[in-house]
Design a protein around this motif. Structure first.
Motif, PDB file in Angstrom:
ATOM      1  N   SER A 220      -4.368   7.787  30.747  1.00 12.49           N
ATOM      2  CA  SER A 220      -4.713   8.049  32.140  1.00 12.49           C
ATOM      3  C   SER A 220      -5.626   6.963  32.683  1.00 12.49           C
ATOM      4  O   SER A 220      -6.333   6.287  31.929  1.00 12.49           O
ATOM      5  N   GLU A 221      -5.615   6.819  34.007  1.00 15.15           N
ATOM      6  CA  GLU A 221      -6.472   5.882  34.721  1.00 15.15           C
ATOM      7  C   GLU A 221      -7.008   6.588  35.960  1.00 15.15           C
ATOM      8  O   GLU A 221      -6.348   7.475  36.526  1.00 15.15           O
ATOM      9  N   THR A 222      -8.195   6.176  36.400  1.00 14.43           N
ATOM     10  CA  THR A 222      -8.822   6.746  37.595  1.00 14.43           C
ATOM     11  C   THR A 222      -9.413   5.619  38.430  1.00 14.43           C
ATOM     12  O   THR A 222      -9.979   4.663  37.876  1.00 14.43           O
ATOM     13  N   PHE A 223      -9.288   5.738  39.766  1.00 12.01           N
ATOM     14  CA  PHE A 223      -9.823   4.727  40.670  1.00 12.01           C
ATOM     15  C   PHE A 223     -10.136   5.387  42.011  1.00 12.01           C
ATOM     16  O   PHE A 223      -9.782   6.545  42.249  1.00 12.01           O
ATOM     17  N   SER A 224     -10.823   4.643  42.894  1.00 15.47           N
ATOM     18  CA  SER A 224     -11.213   5.168  44.210  1.00 15.47           C
ATOM     19  C   SER A 224     -10.553   4.379  45.327  1.00 15.47           C
ATOM     20  O   SER A 224     -10.344   3.154  45.213  1.00 15.47           O
ATOM     21  N   ILE A 225     -10.220   5.078  46.412  1.00 10.53           N
ATOM     22  CA  ILE A 225      -9.680   4.458  47.632  1.00 10.53           C
ATOM     23  C   ILE A 225     -10.533   4.929  48.810  1.00 10.53           C
ATOM     24  O   ILE A 225     -10.799   6.121  48.956  1.00 10.53           O
ATOM     25  N   MET A 226     -10.961   3.981  49.639  1.00  8.31           N
ATOM     26  CA  MET A 226     -11.723   4.306  50.851  1.00  8.31           C
ATOM     27  C   MET A 226     -10.759   4.405  52.031  1.00  8.31           C
ATOM     28  O   MET A 226      -9.918   3.519  52.214  1.00  8.31           O
ATOM     29  N   ILE A 227     -10.883   5.468  52.811  1.00  4.89           N
ATOM     30  CA  ILE A 227     -10.029   5.686  53.982  1.00  4.89           C
ATOM     31  C   ILE A 227     -10.907   5.618  55.232  1.00  4.89           C
ATOM     32  O   ILE A 227     -11.880   6.362  55.351  1.00  4.89           O
ATOM     33  N   PHE A 228     -10.576   4.688  56.163  1.00  2.43           N
ATOM     34  CA  PHE A 228     -11.343   4.483  57.388  1.00  2.43           C
ATOM     35  C   PHE A 228     -10.611   5.056  58.592  1.00  2.43           C
ATOM     36  O   PHE A 228      -9.379   5.200  58.580  1.00  2.43           O
ATOM     37  N   GLU A 229     -11.397   5.349  59.650  1.00  2.00           N
ATOM     38  CA  GLU A 229     -10.798   5.743  60.921  1.00  2.00           C
ATOM     39  C   GLU A 229     -10.035   4.556  61.502  1.00  2.00           C
ATOM     40  O   GLU A 229     -10.500   3.423  61.485  1.00  2.00           O
ATOM     41  N   GLU A 230      -8.877   4.842  62.057  1.00 11.49           N
ATOM     42  CA  GLU A 230      -8.038   3.759  62.579  1.00 11.49           C
ATOM     43  C   GLU A 230      -8.654   3.087  63.799  1.00 11.49           C
ATOM     44  O   GLU A 230      -8.486   1.884  64.010  1.00 11.49           O
ATOM     45  N   SER A 231      -9.427   3.818  64.605  1.00 12.35           N
ATOM     46  CA  SER A 231      -9.962   3.286  65.856  1.00 12.35           C
ATOM     47  C   SER A 231     -11.272   2.545  65.674  1.00 12.35           C
ATOM     48  O   SER A 231     -11.798   1.974  66.612  1.00 12.35           O
ATOM     49  N   GLN A 232     -11.835   2.568  64.476  1.00 13.92           N
ATOM     50  CA  GLN A 232     -13.122   1.944  64.265  1.00 13.92           C
ATOM     51  C   GLN A 232     -12.975   0.676  63.437  1.00 13.92           C
ATOM     52  O   GLN A 232     -12.159   0.604  62.515  1.00 13.92           O
ATOM     53  N   ALA A 233     -13.749  -0.317  63.824  1.00 16.31           N
ATOM     54  CA  ALA A 233     -13.756  -1.570  63.089  1.00 16.31           C
ATOM     55  C   ALA A 233     -14.741  -1.426  61.932  1.00 16.31           C
ATOM     56  O   ALA A 233     -15.922  -1.776  62.055  1.00 16.31           O
ATOM     57  N   GLN A 234     -14.296  -0.839  60.869  1.00 17.42           N
ATOM     58  CA  GLN A 234     -15.155  -0.615  59.728  1.00 17.42           C
ATOM     59  C   GLN A 234     -14.727  -1.489  58.563  1.00 17.42           C
ATOM     60  O   GLN A 234     -13.591  -1.938  58.470  1.00 17.42           O
ATOM     61  N   GLY A 235     -15.645  -1.714  57.689  1.00 18.50           N
ATOM     62  CA  GLY A 235     -15.352  -2.491  56.496  1.00 18.50           C
ATOM     63  C   GLY A 235     -16.170  -1.963  55.334  1.00 18.50           C
ATOM     64  O   GLY A 235     -17.082  -1.166  55.511  1.00 18.50           O
ATOM     65  N   ALA A 236     -15.871  -2.426  54.192  1.00 18.26           N
ATOM     66  CA  ALA A 236     -16.584  -1.996  52.994  1.00 18.26           C
ATOM     67  C   ALA A 236     -16.720  -3.178  52.061  1.00 18.26           C
ATOM     68  O   ALA A 236     -15.891  -4.087  52.057  1.00 18.26           O
ATOM     69  N   VAL A 237     -17.778  -3.197  51.337  1.00 18.64           N
ATOM     70  CA  VAL A 237     -17.976  -4.209  50.313  1.00 18.64           C
ATOM     71  C   VAL A 237     -18.174  -3.502  48.984  1.00 18.64           C
ATOM     72  O   VAL A 237     -18.880  -2.485  48.898  1.00 18.64           O
ATOM     73  N   ILE A 238     -17.521  -3.991  47.975  1.00 23.65           N
ATOM     74  CA  ILE A 238     -17.647  -3.431  46.632  1.00 23.65           C
ATOM     75  C   ILE A 238     -18.502  -4.395  45.826  1.00 23.65           C
ATOM     76  O   ILE A 238     -18.164  -5.573  45.680  1.00 23.65           O
ATOM     77  N   ILE A 239     -19.612  -3.904  45.354  1.00 24.53           N
ATOM     78  CA  ILE A 239     -20.568  -4.737  44.648  1.00 24.53           C
ATOM     79  C   ILE A 239     -20.503  -4.427  43.161  1.00 24.53           C
ATOM     80  O   ILE A 239     -20.606  -3.272  42.748  1.00 24.53           O
ATOM     81  N   ASP A 240     -20.293  -5.462  42.391  1.00 26.86           N
ATOM     82  CA  ASP A 240     -20.290  -5.335  40.936  1.00 26.86           C
ATOM     83  C   ASP A 240     -21.409  -6.220  40.406  1.00 26.86           C
ATOM     84  O   ASP A 240     -21.294  -7.442  40.382  1.00 26.86           O
ATOM     85  N   GLY A 241     -22.526  -5.611  40.085  1.00 28.08           N
ATOM     86  CA  GLY A 241     -23.685  -6.371  39.650  1.00 28.08           C
ATOM     87  C   GLY A 241     -23.875  -6.311  38.146  1.00 28.08           C
ATOM     88  O   GLY A 241     -23.438  -5.378  37.479  1.00 28.08           O
TER      89      GLY A 241
END
Length: 358
Positions: A220-241
């Protein structure tokens, strides 16, 4: 005749060994039959005393053993108090071939090759049969191996995000896949396909899991998906420190009369308690722990000016250090610098007090 089941392990597949002692004396006989019995034509008979040791098999516990004389009678053996199978056969003088068979219930699980025996009047003959396990050996199963998994890190509401997984089963078993999510409103277009689309009608973050199974074992494998509102200019940054620590070292000094360990996890005093009383070279062992960085450079120096020579590199950096010939206090210092440019310093203080020449 009912045969009681003997409880043994079924972890190995060994042969059964049959020992038949053939004594001069067509059918079955009991121990105590007269030795001078004969046929109507005057030929003498021999008693074949049969004993088979039952061994574990891959099919289960042996419940029945027979011994067949080719072109002759068959003996159904019984179990004795020791768990072995025993019986007897009456045979006229002559040459015979005998075969042993073992059963688990009605299933034939072992058979021997024909063995030739010679029945002679006034003589005893012994024949050894190896009843070999006929059951197939079972190898251990192997879980599927995931070769690749692809998915987007983010998407927008109501927009399909394509997910795919590929896997292989080393036992050539058929594979099944299942996709699940911790978002109640998340939907898969084909939750049991190797390629599927995932959609969600509201913004949020979903944890998606996928399992591949061969019917018994799974991966098995597990991962995450971010879902944004279509009308908003949103973004995400994934930080691996990652924290890069300075190199840590253990320094060991060894000489004929003693030794000194200065270790980062156990030492609170970097001064060796025993003085060095020899003018011969002292062996230095330096162990470097590089942590999350790659190995870099290592340097070892001596405050007394004695030469230090690298002699080998295994689990330790190994050196020979020549201590001074006169009374002195010296500091042996090791400096290690990793590929990120971070340096660690570790040192041992030692008193040199060589014996005076007479």
């Amino acid at each position: 005749m009912a045969i009681g089941k003997m409880r043994t392990s079924v972890l190995s597949a060994m042969g059964l060994v049959l020992c038949a002692g053939l004594l001069p004396v067509s059918g079955c006989a009991q121990h105590g039959d007269p030795l001078d019995a004969g046929e109507a034509d005057g030929s003498r008979l021999g008693i074949a005393r049969l004993s088979v040791q039952a061994a574990p098999t891959t099919a289960g516990d042996i419940t029945r053993v027979t011994v067949i004389v080719q072109s002759g009678p068959e003996a159904e053996l019984t179990r004795d108090p020791d768990g072995n199978f025993i019986g007897t056969l009456l045979l006229p003088e002559g040459s015979y071939q005998i075969v042993g068979n073992a059963f688990v219930g009605d299933q034939l699980v072992g058979s021997s090759a024909p063995v030739s025996v010679e029945i002679q009047g006034g003589a005893a003959t012994q024949a050894n049969l190896r009843i070999l396990d006929l059951a197939e050996s079972d190898d251990i199963g192997h879980s599927p191996i995931v070769l690749s998994l692809t998915y987007p890190l983010s998407t927008v509401v109501n927009q399909p995000a394509q997910l795919s997984i590929s896997a292989v089963d080393l036992d050539d078993d058929a594979l099944a896949v299942e996709w699940t999510s911790d978002c109640a409103d998340g939907m898969f277009s084909a939750p049991t396909a190797f390629v599927t689309d995932f959609t969600k009608p509201a913004a949020g973050t979903c944890e998606v899991s996928v399992s591949v199974t061969d019917g018994e074992l799974s991966a098995s494998e597990t991962f995450s998906i971010m879902i944004f509102e279509e009308s908003q200019a949103q973004g995400a940054v994934i930080i691996d420190g990652r924290f890069i620590a300075r190199p840590m070292m253990t320094l060991i000094l060894q000489w004929p009369e003693g030794n000194c360990h200065v270790a980062p996890y156990s030492s609170t005093d970097g001064t060796c308690q025993e003085p060095i009383t020899t003018s011969s070279p002292v062996e230095l062992l330096l162990r470097v722990e590089w942590g999350n960085s790659s190995p870099g450079t290592v340097e070892v120096t001596d405050s007394c000016g004695g030469p230090i020579t690298l002699t080998g590199l295994t689990y330790y950096h190994m050196y020979d250090w020549q201590p001074p010939t006169a009374h002195a206090a010296c500091l042996i210092t090791a400096r290690a610098t990793n590929s990120d440019g971070l340096s660690g310093v570790w040192s041992a203080g030692v008193l040199v007090r060589p014996a005076q020449a007479e």
